[in-house]
Design an enzyme around this catalytic site. Structure first.
Site, PDB file in Angstrom:
ATOM      1  N   ARG A  62       0.840  -1.210   0.000  1.00 37.16           N
ATOM      2  CA  ARG A  62       0.000   0.000   0.000  1.00 37.16           C
ATOM      3  C   ARG A  62       0.869   1.253   0.000  1.00 37.16           C
ATOM      4  O   ARG A  62       0.520   2.256  -0.645  1.00 37.16           O
ATOM      5  CB  ARG A  62      -0.965  -0.028   1.169  1.00 37.16           C
ATOM      6  CG  ARG A  62      -1.995  -1.159   1.051  1.00 37.16           C
ATOM      7  CD  ARG A  62      -3.008  -1.128   2.155  1.00 37.16           C
ATOM      8  NE  ARG A  62      -3.816   0.080   2.096  1.00 37.16           N
ATOM      9  CZ  ARG A  62      -4.636   0.459   3.078  1.00 37.16           C
ATOM     10  NH1 ARG A  62      -4.714  -0.263   4.187  1.00 37.16           N
ATOM     11  NH2 ARG A  62      -5.349   1.567   2.965  1.00 37.16           N
ATOM     12  N   ASN A  95      -9.099   7.833   5.138  1.00 34.81           N
ATOM     13  CA  ASN A  95      -7.978   7.380   4.307  1.00 34.81           C
ATOM     14  C   ASN A  95      -6.656   7.525   5.053  1.00 34.81           C
ATOM     15  O   ASN A  95      -6.494   8.420   5.879  1.00 34.81           O
ATOM     16  CB  ASN A  95      -7.926   8.195   2.999  1.00 34.81           C
ATOM     17  CG  ASN A  95      -9.197   8.027   2.187  1.00 34.81           C
ATOM     18  OD1 ASN A  95      -9.956   7.071   2.390  1.00 34.81           O
ATOM     19  ND2 ASN A  95      -9.463   8.977   1.301  1.00 34.81           N
ATOM     20  N   VAL A  96      -5.749   6.646   4.710  1.00 31.31           N
ATOM     21  CA  VAL A  96      -4.432   6.675   5.372  1.00 31.31           C
ATOM     22  C   VAL A  96      -3.363   7.201   4.408  1.00 31.31           C
ATOM     23  O   VAL A  96      -2.216   7.400   4.796  1.00 31.31           O
ATOM     24  CB  VAL A  96      -4.068   5.269   5.912  1.00 31.31           C
ATOM     25  CG1 VAL A  96      -5.034   4.875   7.030  1.00 31.31           C
ATOM     26  CG2 VAL A  96      -4.072   4.207   4.815  1.00 31.31           C
ATOM     27  N   ASP A  97      -3.777   7.482   3.143  1.00 32.97           N
ATOM     28  CA  ASP A  97      -2.794   8.066   2.216  1.00 32.97           C
ATOM     29  C   ASP A  97      -2.610   9.544   2.582  1.00 32.97           C
ATOM     30  O   ASP A  97      -3.349  10.078   3.406  1.00 32.97           O
ATOM     31  CB  ASP A  97      -3.277   7.900   0.754  1.00 32.97           C
ATOM     32  CG  ASP A  97      -4.580   8.652   0.467  1.00 32.97           C
ATOM     33  OD1 ASP A  97      -5.555   8.018   0.043  1.00 32.97           O
ATOM     34  OD2 ASP A  97      -4.621   9.883   0.696  1.00 32.97           O
ATOM     35  N   HIS A 112      -8.278   6.948  10.881  1.00 32.60           N
ATOM     36  CA  HIS A 112      -7.824   5.549  10.785  1.00 32.60           C
ATOM     37  C   HIS A 112      -6.315   5.446  10.711  1.00 32.60           C
ATOM     38  O   HIS A 112      -5.775   4.402  10.351  1.00 32.60           O
ATOM     39  CB  HIS A 112      -8.462   4.863   9.562  1.00 32.60           C
ATOM     40  CG  HIS A 112      -9.919   4.613   9.733  1.00 32.60           C
ATOM     41  ND1 HIS A 112     -10.759   4.290   8.686  1.00 32.60           N
ATOM     42  CD2 HIS A 112     -10.717   4.658  10.840  1.00 32.60           C
ATOM     43  CE1 HIS A 112     -11.987   4.129   9.144  1.00 32.60           C
ATOM     44  NE2 HIS A 112     -11.991   4.361  10.444  1.00 32.60           N
ATOM     45  N   CYS A 120       5.528   1.963  17.770  1.00 34.73           N
ATOM     46  CA  CYS A 120       5.928   0.756  18.502  1.00 34.73           C
ATOM     47  C   CYS A 120       4.675   0.061  19.039  1.00 34.73           C
ATOM     48  O   CYS A 120       3.718   0.716  19.459  1.00 34.73           O
ATOM     49  CB  CYS A 120       6.833   1.163  19.678  1.00 34.73           C
ATOM     50  SG  CYS A 120       7.289  -0.246  20.707  1.00 34.73           S
ATOM     51  N   THR A 181     -17.406   7.205   0.361  1.00 34.50           N
ATOM     52  CA  THR A 181     -17.299   6.184   1.407  1.00 34.50           C
ATOM     53  C   THR A 181     -18.581   5.362   1.418  1.00 34.50           C
ATOM     54  O   THR A 181     -19.677   5.895   1.345  1.00 34.50           O
ATOM     55  CB  THR A 181     -17.031   6.810   2.798  1.00 34.50           C
ATOM     56  OG1 THR A 181     -17.025   5.771   3.785  1.00 34.50           O
ATOM     57  CG2 THR A 181     -18.045   7.889   3.163  1.00 34.50           C
ATOM     58  N   ALA A 223     -15.974  11.927  -7.559  1.00 32.55           N
ATOM     59  CA  ALA A 223     -15.635  13.067  -6.690  1.00 32.55           C
ATOM     60  C   ALA A 223     -14.795  14.097  -7.437  1.00 32.55           C
ATOM     61  O   ALA A 223     -14.978  15.299  -7.275  1.00 32.55           O
ATOM     62  CB  ALA A 223     -14.867  12.552  -5.472  1.00 32.55           C
TER      63      ALA A 223
END
Ligand code: APR
Ligand code: ZN
Length: 233
Positions: A62, A95-97, A112, A120, A181, A223
């Site tokens: 990813r 989103n994590v991008d 998220h 850690c 979403t 979008a």
């Protein structure tokens, strides 16, 4: 064009659909990630305990895909909206991008987590920037404390980040918009019900979300095409 009064406060929730036109796969669409990977094998605390190498292979893939992606007109329209509204816009992303940031958005709440950060799994050192690809993970990254270094992602079964701040902004907003979403993952899927009939609620996405009935209006389409026309710059 979305009419925004000088006192309106906007809450915008984005999902994988806002990054789809940048080439980042969604989760539940036709080529969705969850068609090719099992969530419980790559995106849960159980998966991490069972096979951290497989988890790092998944997140390295990813990272590789996201690092070659560029923001699309949807991200840019939201950046322009932030420049216009300032702190009257609360941008919350699932989103994590980092495409919202690459487009120039400054205040982005990643509920998220973030793909290009690690942390850690044992001590409470803060998450840190990490673009490394542990794939194939010869030796897994370890912390000085002996703990394992894991992706800074909220996995299934874990509590999303910044929920207090998110719900405060939901209570303060006068317009709620969700973009791209599917409306199936909690707690984000219930944000629209949380604001209820109190505010104007708009959905923008390629198909009706599972929580479509909770929205005042659903604008069906891409979008990257709808947002530039809908949002004032
Ligand atoms: N423009 C707008 N919407 C789009 C586009 C597009 N170009 N392409 C796809 N979509 C829509 C799809 O119709 C779908 O409703 O984006 C949505 C993507 O839904 P999901 O793949 O379920 O992604 P999302 O809703 O963000 O998933 C939520 O689930 O797997 C977890 O943590 C992960 O954050 C993720 C969460
Ligand atoms: Zn540690």
């Amino acid at each position: 064009m979305l009419a925004i009064s000088p006192t309106d406060r906007l809450f915008v929730l984005t999902g994988a659909g806002v990054s789809a036109e940048s080439g980042i796969p969604t989760f539940r669409g036709v080529n969705g990630l969850w068609r090719n990977y099992r969530i419980e094998e790559v995106a849960s605390p159980h998966a991490w305990r069972r096979d951290p190498r497989l988890v790092w292979e998944f997140y390295s893939m990813r990272r590789r895909v996201a690092s070659s992606a560029k923001p699309n007109p949807a991200h840019i329209a939201l950046t322009k909206l932030e420049q216009r509204l300032g702190d009257r816009l609360f941008l919350c992303t699932q989103n994590v991008d980092d495409l919202h940031e690459q487009a120039g958005s400054v205040r982005v709440v990643h509920m998220h987590g973030e793909l290009f950060k690690s942390r850690c799994d044992s001590c409470n050192r803060p998450p840190f920037g990490d673009t490394a690809l542990y794939d194939p993970p010869a030796d897994l990254p370890r912390c000085k404390c002996g703990g394992g270094i894991r992706p800074h992602i909220c996995w299934f079964g874990e509590v999303p980040f910044e929920l207090e701040r998110i719900f405060r902004s939901l209570d303060e907003c006068s317009i709620f918009m969700a973009v791209g979403t599917s409306g199936v993952v909690e707690p984000a899927a219930s944000f629209v019900a949380h604001v209820g009939g109190r505010v104007r609620t708009i959905y923008v996405g390629a198909e009706e979300p599972a929580n479509a009935t909770a929205f005042t209006e659903c604008l069906i389409g891409k979008a990257g095409e709808i947002l530039p026309a809908l949002l004032p710059t």
